[in-house]
Design a protein around this motif. Structure first.
Motif, PDB file in Angstrom:
ATOM      1  N   ASP A 145       3.932  46.662   7.326  1.00 13.04           N
ATOM      2  CA  ASP A 145       2.502  46.660   7.802  1.00 13.04           C
ATOM      3  C   ASP A 145       1.624  45.702   7.048  1.00 13.04           C
ATOM      4  OD1 ASP A 145       0.655  48.730   9.444  1.00 13.04           O
ATOM      5  OD2 ASP A 145      -0.181  48.679   7.589  1.00 13.04           O
ATOM      6  N   LYS A 146       2.032  45.616   5.716  1.00 12.64           N
ATOM      7  CA  LYS A 146       0.872  44.763   5.014  1.00 12.64           C
ATOM      8  C   LYS A 146       1.403  42.913   5.625  1.00 12.64           C
ATOM      9  CE  LYS A 146       0.971  47.177   0.731  1.00 12.64           C
ATOM     10  NZ  LYS A 146       1.431  47.180  -0.845  1.00 12.64           N
ATOM     11  N   SER A 147       2.404  42.902   6.246  1.00  9.72           N
ATOM     12  CA  SER A 147       2.803  41.449   6.806  1.00  9.72           C
ATOM     13  C   SER A 147       2.043  41.270   7.989  1.00  9.72           C
ATOM     14  CB  SER A 147       4.097  41.113   6.920  1.00  9.72           C
ATOM     15  OG  SER A 147       4.447  42.165   8.290  1.00  9.72           O
ATOM     16  N   PHE A 148       1.303  42.155   8.659  1.00 12.08           N
ATOM     17  CA  PHE A 148       0.639  41.991   9.846  1.00 12.08           C
ATOM     18  C   PHE A 148      -0.700  41.540   9.575  1.00 12.08           C
ATOM     19  CE2 PHE A 148       3.177  46.223  11.630  1.00 12.08           C
ATOM     20  CZ  PHE A 148       4.345  44.940  11.871  1.00 12.08           C
ATOM     21  N   LYS A 149      -1.082  40.740  10.434  1.00 14.91           N
ATOM     22  CA  LYS A 149      -2.602  40.201  10.507  1.00 14.91           C
ATOM     23  C   LYS A 149      -3.410  41.247  10.903  1.00 14.91           C
ATOM     24  CE  LYS A 149      -1.219  35.400  11.710  1.00 14.91           C
ATOM     25  NZ  LYS A 149      -1.611  34.499  12.752  1.00 14.91           N
ATOM     26  N   SER A 150      -4.720  41.184  10.212  1.00 14.79           N
ATOM     27  CA  SER A 150      -5.655  42.183  10.412  1.00 14.79           C
ATOM     28  C   SER A 150      -5.843  42.712  11.960  1.00 14.79           C
ATOM     29  CB  SER A 150      -6.886  42.020   9.827  1.00 14.79           C
ATOM     30  OG  SER A 150      -7.474  40.745  10.356  1.00 14.79           O
ATOM     31  N   LYS A 151      -5.703  41.795  12.994  1.00 11.34           N
ATOM     32  CA  LYS A 151      -6.067  41.885  14.547  1.00 11.34           C
ATOM     33  C   LYS A 151      -5.167  42.879  14.984  1.00 11.34           C
ATOM     34  CE  LYS A 151      -6.593  39.623  18.814  1.00 11.34           C
ATOM     35  NZ  LYS A 151      -6.692  38.285  19.551  1.00 11.34           N
ATOM     36  N   LEU A 152      -3.628  42.616  14.400  1.00 10.25           N
ATOM     37  CA  LEU A 152      -2.670  43.424  14.994  1.00 10.25           C
ATOM     38  C   LEU A 152      -2.700  44.794  14.395  1.00 10.25           C
ATOM     39  CD1 LEU A 152       0.106  43.564  16.512  1.00 10.25           C
ATOM     40  CD2 LEU A 152       1.161  42.896  14.551  1.00 10.25           C
ATOM     41  N   ARG A 153      -2.880  44.990  13.180  1.00  9.79           N
ATOM     42  CA  ARG A 153      -3.213  46.290  12.675  1.00  9.79           C
ATOM     43  C   ARG A 153      -4.259  46.910  13.218  1.00  9.79           C
ATOM     44  NH1 ARG A 153      -2.311  43.690   7.419  1.00  9.79           N
ATOM     45  NH2 ARG A 153      -4.598  43.955   7.172  1.00  9.79           N
ATOM     46  N   SER A 154      -5.354  46.455  13.738  1.00  8.81           N
ATOM     47  CA  SER A 154      -6.568  47.011  14.510  1.00  8.81           C
ATOM     48  C   SER A 154      -6.224  47.626  15.562  1.00  8.81           C
ATOM     49  CB  SER A 154      -7.614  45.860  14.248  1.00  8.81           C
ATOM     50  OG  SER A 154      -8.548  46.589  15.227  1.00  8.81           O
ATOM     51  N   GLN A 155      -5.156  46.764  16.291  1.00  7.07           N
ATOM     52  CA  GLN A 155      -4.679  47.232  17.843  1.00  7.07           C
ATOM     53  C   GLN A 155      -3.820  48.348  17.571  1.00  7.07           C
ATOM     54  OE1 GLN A 155      -3.113  43.255  18.750  1.00  7.07           O
ATOM     55  NE2 GLN A 155      -4.749  42.941  20.336  1.00  7.07           N
ATOM     56  N   VAL A 156      -2.887  48.301  16.417  1.00  8.27           N
ATOM     57  CA  VAL A 156      -2.085  49.366  16.452  1.00  8.27           C
ATOM     58  C   VAL A 156      -2.887  50.673  16.311  1.00  8.27           C
ATOM     59  CG1 VAL A 156      -0.133  50.184  14.907  1.00  8.27           C
ATOM     60  CG2 VAL A 156      -0.301  47.797  15.438  1.00  8.27           C
ATOM     61  N   LYS A 157      -3.774  50.637  15.302  1.00  2.71           N
ATOM     62  CA  LYS A 157      -4.671  51.569  15.139  1.00  2.71           C
ATOM     63  C   LYS A 157      -5.385  52.186  16.141  1.00  2.71           C
ATOM     64  CE  LYS A 157      -8.067  53.154  11.683  1.00  2.71           C
ATOM     65  NZ  LYS A 157      -9.247  52.755  10.735  1.00  2.71           N
ATOM     66  N   LYS A 158      -5.785  51.315  16.907  1.00  2.00           N
ATOM     67  CA  LYS A 158      -6.629  51.838  18.393  1.00  2.00           C
ATOM     68  C   LYS A 158      -5.609  52.399  19.084  1.00  2.00           C
ATOM     69  CE  LYS A 158      -9.811  50.099  21.808  1.00  2.00           C
ATOM     70  NZ  LYS A 158     -10.203  48.952  22.586  1.00  2.00           N
ATOM     71  N   SER A 159      -4.454  51.884  19.327  1.00  2.00           N
ATOM     72  CA  SER A 159      -3.418  52.628  20.379  1.00  2.00           C
ATOM     73  C   SER A 159      -3.366  54.013  19.957  1.00  2.00           C
ATOM     74  CB  SER A 159      -2.129  51.844  20.254  1.00  2.00           C
ATOM     75  OG  SER A 159      -1.152  51.876  19.015  1.00  2.00           O
ATOM     76  N   GLY A 160      -3.437  54.484  18.294  1.00  2.00           N
ATOM     77  CA  GLY A 160      -3.253  55.850  18.155  1.00  2.00           C
ATOM     78  C   GLY A 160      -4.144  56.778  18.357  1.00  2.00           C
ATOM     79  N   THR A 161      -5.314  56.372  18.910  1.00  2.79           N
ATOM     80  CA  THR A 161      -6.651  57.209  19.286  1.00  2.79           C
ATOM     81  C   THR A 161      -6.640  57.832  20.419  1.00  2.79           C
ATOM     82  OG1 THR A 161      -7.995  55.214  19.926  1.00  2.79           O
ATOM     83  CG2 THR A 161      -7.700  55.854  17.578  1.00  2.79           C
ATOM     84  N   TYR A 162      -5.612  57.510  21.455  1.00  2.00           N
ATOM     85  CA  TYR A 162      -5.854  58.072  22.708  1.00  2.00           C
ATOM     86  C   TYR A 162      -4.804  59.094  22.789  1.00  2.00           C
ATOM     87  CZ  TYR A 162      -7.871  53.510  24.100  1.00  2.00           C
ATOM     88  OH  TYR A 162      -8.669  52.584  24.087  1.00  2.00           O
ATOM     89  N   GLY A 163      -4.549  59.896  21.706  1.00  2.00           N
ATOM     90  CA  GLY A 163      -3.666  61.224  21.968  1.00  2.00           C
ATOM     91  C   GLY A 163      -2.359  61.264  22.362  1.00  2.00           C
ATOM     92  N   SER A 164      -1.646  59.836  22.411  1.00  4.50           N
ATOM     93  CA  SER A 164      -0.287  59.675  22.951  1.00  4.50           C
ATOM     94  C   SER A 164       0.524  60.066  21.633  1.00  4.50           C
ATOM     95  CB  SER A 164      -0.161  58.249  23.280  1.00  4.50           C
ATOM     96  OG  SER A 164      -0.797  57.802  24.244  1.00  4.50           O
ATOM     97  N   SER A 165       1.881  60.463  22.076  1.00  7.17           N
ATOM     98  CA  SER A 165       2.760  60.930  20.977  1.00  7.17           C
ATOM     99  C   SER A 165       4.049  60.115  21.185  1.00  7.17           C
ATOM    100  CB  SER A 165       3.267  62.330  21.345  1.00  7.17           C
ATOM    101  OG  SER A 165       3.724  62.719  22.517  1.00  7.17           O
ATOM    102  N   VAL A 166       4.893  59.923  20.045  1.00 14.59           N
ATOM    103  CA  VAL A 166       6.007  59.145  20.279  1.00 14.59           C
ATOM    104  C   VAL A 166       7.229  59.911  19.868  1.00 14.59           C
ATOM    105  CG1 VAL A 166       7.310  57.025  19.544  1.00 14.59           C
ATOM    106  CG2 VAL A 166       4.984  57.147  19.613  1.00 14.59           C
ATOM    107  N   HIS A 167       8.343  59.849  20.967  1.00 15.29           N
ATOM    108  CA  HIS A 167       9.593  60.587  20.592  1.00 15.29           C
ATOM    109  C   HIS A 167      10.924  59.689  20.704  1.00 15.29           C
ATOM    110  CE1 HIS A 167       6.811  64.122  21.384  1.00 15.29           C
ATOM    111  NE2 HIS A 167       6.147  63.162  22.172  1.00 15.29           N
ATOM    112  N   PHE A 168      11.693  60.140  19.803  1.00 12.28           N
ATOM    113  CA  PHE A 168      13.220  59.418  19.814  1.00 12.28           C
ATOM    114  C   PHE A 168      14.286  60.517  20.201  1.00 12.28           C
ATOM    115  CE2 PHE A 168      10.672  56.537  17.261  1.00 12.28           C
ATOM    116  CZ  PHE A 168      10.925  55.295  17.847  1.00 12.28           C
ATOM    117  N   GLY A 169      15.344  60.037  21.008  1.00  6.74           N
ATOM    118  CA  GLY A 169      16.178  60.944  21.457  1.00  6.74           C
ATOM    119  C   GLY A 169      17.383  60.197  21.994  1.00  6.74           C
TER     120      GLY A 169
END
Length: 342
Positions: A145-169
């Protein structure tokens, strides 16, 4: 004295005497079995044997269909394959045998998906227009996470604000993954692989392959297949629904795929191949992935391999026509078409 053998799959995977040529992702027995069972093709293994020692192998899949003809490929669906040999002389002998097999089977061409070029007099075409995008992984997700540029971290953070959930299986997520995958392939104008192919990969990799599904309000909106092998996590197939692009579902999924790779102990994340000027190249590069050239080498017997590219000639019209089909129809007729495309 070494002997070259051409054997039909399945056989016991040989233990290779290592030289200076490392194995590629396609040099894994689970991939050969997955492609045979999932696509319904015949596979061969050419091997160089000296007593009890194996000094090189070349896995090949005989791709054939009623529309496009016959091909010999190492390996279809995957980005890599071709020769794995202890030295250049062994590599040449393996390719000699592959060219002879191509003649016997009367294929249009032999295609070897190398990364490093192999010299051989019968190679009469090469493609170097694609790059593998790979990211070296740190030991912890925090370091990543620390290796990412601030713009990318911001985009990732925004993607987590839409109520989506991630599942592995595993197989329990196959229906949801496939629905997203088939829908996206239709939108791209590309025939979709069968659900059986992905089921076969999950089966033969036995825990080293898994599915990721992103849901929004209970609806699957993105999905990916990931395979963990020899310290590398790769993503052979991934898709997201265009109508949900605003949620950043693809961004959210890949962030979790990277985290998963570190959890699995992988040292490298392989995003797959892209053309240098493509949007997918830029998407992968923003994570810090570096380009590694792909070198696909051909023994062309008839026709032109470029004719099989989706942007070739009249195929643009076929792509546009496919995009107008209902998804249910593409799932019905697509697999029988795409299995015949090398």
């Amino acid at each position: 004295m070494s002997v070259i053998e051409v054997v039909t799959w399945p056989i016991d995977w040989p233990s290779i005497v290592f030289g200076n040529s490392p194995p590629l992702a396609g040099h894994h027995p689970a991939w050969i079995s997955s492609l045979v069972d999932g696509l319904g093709h015949k596979a061969y293994l050419i091997r160089c044997v000296d007593g009890q020692e194996v000094h090189g192998i070349l896995p090949l899949v005989f791709v054939r269909g009623p529309i496009f003809g016959k091909f010999l490929v190492s390996l279809p669906y995957l980005n890599t394959g071709g020769v794995w040999a202890s030295n250049d002389d062994v590599a040449k002998q393996l390719i000699d045998a592959a060219c002879n097999l191509a003649d016997q089977l009367d294929v249009k061409y032999l295609e070897l998906r190398h990364e490093q070029p192999v010299e051989h007099p019968k190679f009469n075409m090469v493609r170097t227009d694609k790059f593998h995008l790979r990211l070296p992984l740190p030991e912890t997700d925090e370091a990543l996470d620390k290796s990412f540029k601030s713009k990318l971290r911001s985009q990732v953070k925004k993607s987590g604000t839409y109520g989506s959930s991630v599942h592995f299986g595993g197989p329990e997520l196959l229906a949801e993954f496939y629905e997203v995958f088939a829908h996206n392939m239709r939108d791209l104008g590309t025939p979709v692989f069968s659900k059986q192919l992905f089921s076969s990969i999950l089966k033969h990799f036995d825990g080293d392959a898994e599915l990721c599904v992103v849901r929004n309000e209970g609806k699957p909106i993105a999905g990916g297949l990931i395979v963990h092998s020899r310290g590398v996590t790769e993503v052979p197939s991934a898709s997201s629904l265009r109508e949900f692009n605003r949620t950043g579902a693809n961004m959210l999924m890949y962030r979790h795929l990277l985290q998963r790779a570190i959890e699995k102990g992988s040292h490298t994340f392989d995003f797959g191949r892209s053309s240098e000027d493509a949007g997918t190249y830029k998407f992968k590069a923003q994570w810090g992935a570096k380009p590694h050239p792909a070198t696909w080498q051909y023994y062309v017997r008839k026709g032109d391999p470029n004719e099989m590219r989706p942007d070739a000639g009249g195929k643009k019209r076929l792509v546009q026509a496919w995009q107008k089909l209902p998804v249910w129809l593409t799932k019905l007729i697509g697999p029988s078409i795409v299995r015949g495309i090398p």
